[in-house]
Design a protein around this motif. Structure first.
Motif, PDB file in Angstrom:
ATOM      1  N   LYS A  22       0.841  -1.206   0.000  1.00 36.64           N
ATOM      2  CA  LYS A  22       0.000   0.000   0.000  1.00 36.64           C
ATOM      3  C   LYS A  22       0.871   1.250   0.000  1.00 36.64           C
ATOM      4  N   ARG A  23       1.888   1.259   0.840  1.00 33.94           N
ATOM      5  CA  ARG A  23       2.775   2.424   0.901  1.00 33.94           C
ATOM      6  C   ARG A  23       3.581   2.577  -0.384  1.00 33.94           C
ATOM      7  N   ILE A  24       3.945   1.468  -1.009  1.00 34.47           N
ATOM      8  CA  ILE A  24       4.676   1.529  -2.279  1.00 34.47           C
ATOM      9  C   ILE A  24       3.794   2.100  -3.376  1.00 34.47           C
ATOM     10  N   GLN A  25       2.509   1.781  -3.368  1.00 33.01           N
ATOM     11  CA  GLN A  25       1.597   2.370  -4.349  1.00 33.01           C
ATOM     12  C   GLN A  25       1.585   3.883  -4.225  1.00 33.01           C
ATOM     13  N   GLU A  26       1.692   4.383  -3.009  1.00 29.12           N
ATOM     14  CA  GLU A  26       1.701   5.826  -2.762  1.00 29.12           C
ATOM     15  C   GLU A  26       3.046   6.456  -3.104  1.00 29.12           C
ATOM     16  N   ASN A  27       4.106   5.675  -3.024  1.00 24.97           N
ATOM     17  CA  ASN A  27       5.465   6.177  -3.259  1.00 24.97           C
ATOM     18  C   ASN A  27       6.287   5.094  -3.957  1.00 24.97           C
ATOM     19  N   PRO A  28       6.021   4.858  -5.242  1.00 21.86           N
ATOM     20  CA  PRO A  28       6.624   3.721  -5.941  1.00 21.86           C
ATOM     21  C   PRO A  28       8.142   3.770  -6.106  1.00 21.86           C
ATOM     22  N   ARG A  29       8.758   4.920  -5.917  1.00 24.62           N
ATOM     23  CA  ARG A  29      10.215   5.018  -6.084  1.00 24.62           C
ATOM     24  C   ARG A  29      10.948   5.009  -4.745  1.00 24.62           C
ATOM     25  N   LEU A  33      11.197   1.452   1.146  1.00 22.68           N
ATOM     26  CA  LEU A  33      10.002   0.608   1.183  1.00 22.68           C
ATOM     27  C   LEU A  33      10.211  -0.687   0.413  1.00 22.68           C
ATOM     28  N   HIS A  34      10.820  -0.598  -0.758  1.00 20.07           N
ATOM     29  CA  HIS A  34      11.105  -1.816  -1.527  1.00 20.07           C
ATOM     30  C   HIS A  34      12.075  -2.712  -0.768  1.00 20.07           C
ATOM     31  N   PHE A  35      13.060  -2.105  -0.128  1.00 23.46           N
ATOM     32  CA  PHE A  35      14.028  -2.866   0.656  1.00 23.46           C
ATOM     33  C   PHE A  35      13.335  -3.578   1.811  1.00 23.46           C
ATOM     34  N   LEU A  56      13.989  -3.436  -7.373  1.00 22.32           N
ATOM     35  CA  LEU A  56      13.330  -2.129  -7.393  1.00 22.32           C
ATOM     36  C   LEU A  56      14.019  -1.158  -6.433  1.00 22.32           C
ATOM     37  N   ALA A  57      14.508  -1.667  -5.301  1.00 22.70           N
ATOM     38  CA  ALA A  57      15.254  -0.815  -4.366  1.00 22.70           C
ATOM     39  C   ALA A  57      16.538  -0.317  -5.021  1.00 22.70           C
ATOM     40  N   VAL A  58      17.244  -1.198  -5.720  1.00 22.19           N
ATOM     41  CA  VAL A  58      18.482  -0.822  -6.405  1.00 22.19           C
ATOM     42  C   VAL A  58      18.195   0.181  -7.519  1.00 22.19           C
ATOM     43  N   ALA A  59      17.110  -0.047  -8.254  1.00 21.57           N
ATOM     44  CA  ALA A  59      16.758   0.877  -9.335  1.00 21.57           C
ATOM     45  C   ALA A  59      16.437   2.265  -8.799  1.00 21.57           C
ATOM     46  N   SER A  60      15.826   2.317  -7.617  1.00 23.82           N
ATOM     47  CA  SER A  60      15.472   3.605  -7.021  1.00 23.82           C
ATOM     48  C   SER A  60      16.654   4.276  -6.340  1.00 23.82           C
ATOM     49  N   ASP A  61      17.602   3.472  -5.850  1.00 19.37           N
ATOM     50  CA  ASP A  61      18.765   4.015  -5.150  1.00 19.37           C
ATOM     51  C   ASP A  61      19.985   3.155  -5.471  1.00 19.37           C
ATOM     52  N   PRO A  62      20.622   3.394  -6.612  1.00 19.20           N
ATOM     53  CA  PRO A  62      21.764   2.567  -7.030  1.00 19.20           C
ATOM     54  C   PRO A  62      22.943   2.577  -6.049  1.00 19.20           C
ATOM     55  N   ALA A  63      23.015   3.559  -5.178  1.00 18.17           N
ATOM     56  CA  ALA A  63      24.110   3.628  -4.214  1.00 18.17           C
ATOM     57  C   ALA A  63      23.851   2.774  -2.969  1.00 18.17           C
ATOM     58  N   ASN A  64      22.684   2.147  -2.880  1.00 17.42           N
ATOM     59  CA  ASN A  64      22.328   1.349  -1.707  1.00 17.42           C
ATOM     60  C   ASN A  64      23.027  -0.015  -1.796  1.00 17.42           C
ATOM     61  N   LEU A  65      24.173  -0.110  -1.154  1.00 19.34           N
ATOM     62  CA  LEU A  65      24.975  -1.328  -1.233  1.00 19.34           C
ATOM     63  C   LEU A  65      24.287  -2.519  -0.585  1.00 19.34           C
TER      64      LEU A  65
END
Length: 87
Positions: A22-29, A33-35, A56-65
């Motif tokens: 539900k929260r991802i629908q509100e903020n898909p990027r 939340l994806h993590f 999807l988490a990596v696509a939204s934040d490529p620096a998230n190791l």
């Protein structure tokens, strides 16, 4: 998948997944939340869904190791070793 879990755990996982979706629908990027959703799937040992969430988490934040690492581990758990090495 849920049939192997105690009823209370299954219900808790279902509620967590529903809440995150539900929260991802509100903020898909939202990488966090994806993590978080991917982490729930890991706890359930649903590595296919976990990998998708971590992608999807990596696509939204490529620096998230940590998202990269968890994606690789989820792929490895599915036997997708080559793809895991490329993450």
């Amino acid at each position: 998948m849920f049939q192997d879990l105690p009823e209370a755990a299954s219900r808790a996982f279902s509620q967590a997944i529903s809440g995150y979706r539900k929260r991802i629908q509100e903020n898909p990027r939202s990488a966090p939340l994806h993590f978080a959703l991917g982490s729930v799937y890991v706890e359930m040992r649903n590595f296919t869904e976990a990998a998708e969430s971590f992608r999807l988490a990596v696509a939204s934040d490529p620096a998230n190791l940590q998202a990269h690492l968890n994606l690789a581990r989820s792929l490895e758990a599915q036997g997708q070793l080559r793809e895991a090495q490329e993450v």
